[in-house]
Design an enzyme around this catalytic site. Structure first.
Site, PDB file in Angstrom:
ATOM      1  N   TYR A   1      36.971  36.487  40.663  1.00 27.26           N
ATOM      2  CA  TYR A   1      36.915  36.731  39.685  1.00 27.26           C
ATOM      3  C   TYR A   1      36.878  37.294  38.701  1.00 27.26           C
ATOM      4  O   TYR A   1      35.479  37.371  38.335  1.00 27.26           O
ATOM      5  CB  TYR A   1      37.843  35.186  39.370  1.00 27.26           C
ATOM      6  CG  TYR A   1      38.647  34.676  37.969  1.00 27.26           C
ATOM      7  CD1 TYR A   1      40.295  35.215  38.284  1.00 27.26           C
ATOM      8  CD2 TYR A   1      38.049  34.569  36.338  1.00 27.26           C
ATOM      9  CE1 TYR A   1      40.195  35.202  36.405  1.00 27.26           C
ATOM     10  CE2 TYR A   1      38.359  35.253  35.551  1.00 27.26           C
ATOM     11  CZ  TYR A   1      40.142  34.994  35.732  1.00 27.26           C
ATOM     12  OH  TYR A   1      41.016  35.093  34.570  1.00 27.26           O
TER      13      TYR A   1
ATOM     14  N   GLY B   1      34.917  48.307  37.948  1.00 31.29           N
ATOM     15  CA  GLY B   1      34.384  48.050  39.311  1.00 31.29           C
ATOM     16  C   GLY B   1      33.486  46.670  39.720  1.00 31.29           C
ATOM     17  O   GLY B   1      32.666  47.192  40.594  1.00 31.29           O
TER      18      GLY B   1
ATOM     19  N   TYR C   1      42.053  45.535  47.640  1.00 35.91           N
ATOM     20  CA  TYR C   1      41.695  45.748  48.847  1.00 35.91           C
ATOM     21  C   TYR C   1      41.782  46.207  50.219  1.00 35.91           C
ATOM     22  O   TYR C   1      40.947  46.945  50.771  1.00 35.91           O
ATOM     23  CB  TYR C   1      41.740  43.517  49.335  1.00 35.91           C
ATOM     24  CG  TYR C   1      41.478  42.917  48.351  1.00 35.91           C
ATOM     25  CD1 TYR C   1      40.323  43.100  47.670  1.00 35.91           C
ATOM     26  CD2 TYR C   1      42.585  41.701  47.380  1.00 35.91           C
ATOM     27  CE1 TYR C   1      40.210  41.703  46.438  1.00 35.91           C
ATOM     28  CE2 TYR C   1      42.113  40.616  46.432  1.00 35.91           C
ATOM     29  CZ  TYR C   1      40.998  40.997  46.241  1.00 35.91           C
ATOM     30  OH  TYR C   1      40.828  39.767  45.361  1.00 35.91           O
TER      31      TYR C   1
END
Length: 157
Positions: A86, A95, A130
């Site tokens: 998180y 980033g 992802y």
């Protein structure tokens, strides 16, 4: 200045707060019961089973990754299971999420672990992020879970 580092005992209260923010984001705040004492005990026991990294900006912890080891019987080596990742909304896109994942990937590489795995809610917009890192959804698998009554009933047999 941004940095990724291992979680320290002094970070526990902030990480608990962030875990509760994550539960709110995932539309399940009523399911999150984590308290600082529980997290402190899990992370800093004599032989911990939970590990963590934090993302820090100018001395403030603004994100975290909590993880533990799993084991691949097919590969014959450990891997990392990322329980939670998180980053506060105000710090997303800077980033830090990628840096947290890179830190865990680095742990895998240094230790000779075979894989880094995590679950993501299907509606989470981070799925595209992802995938951009080369992560592959394992959609041919179904997650099963036992909790509460069914867990106690099976455990009593």
């Amino acid at each position: 200045m941004q940095q990724i580092r291992r979680v320290r005992e002094s970070d526990v209260d902030t990480v608990v707060e962030l875990v509760h923010e994550l539960a709110e984001y995932e539309k399940a705040p009523h399911e999150c019961h984590l308290e600082a004492g529980q997290l402190r005990a899990a992370l800093f026991a004599e032989s911990p089973a939970l590990f963590g990294h934090v993302a820090e900006v100018d001395g403030e912890v603004v994100g975290f990754a909590l993880w533990f080891l799993n084991f691949s019987t097919w590969r014959g080596v450990h891997g990392i299971y990322l329980e939670d990742l998180y980053v506060r909304p105000s710090r997303r896109g800077t980033g830090l999420g990628k840096a947290l994942l890179a830190a865990l990937a680095g742990e895998c590489v240094r230790r000779g672990y075979a894989r880094l795995e995590w679950w993501v809610l299907n509606w989470n917009p981070a799925t595209e992020f992802y995938k951009s890192l080369g992560a592959v959804p394992m959609d041919e698998w179904t997650v099963y879970r036992l909790t509460e009554g069914p867990l106690r009933e099976l455990g009593a047999q």
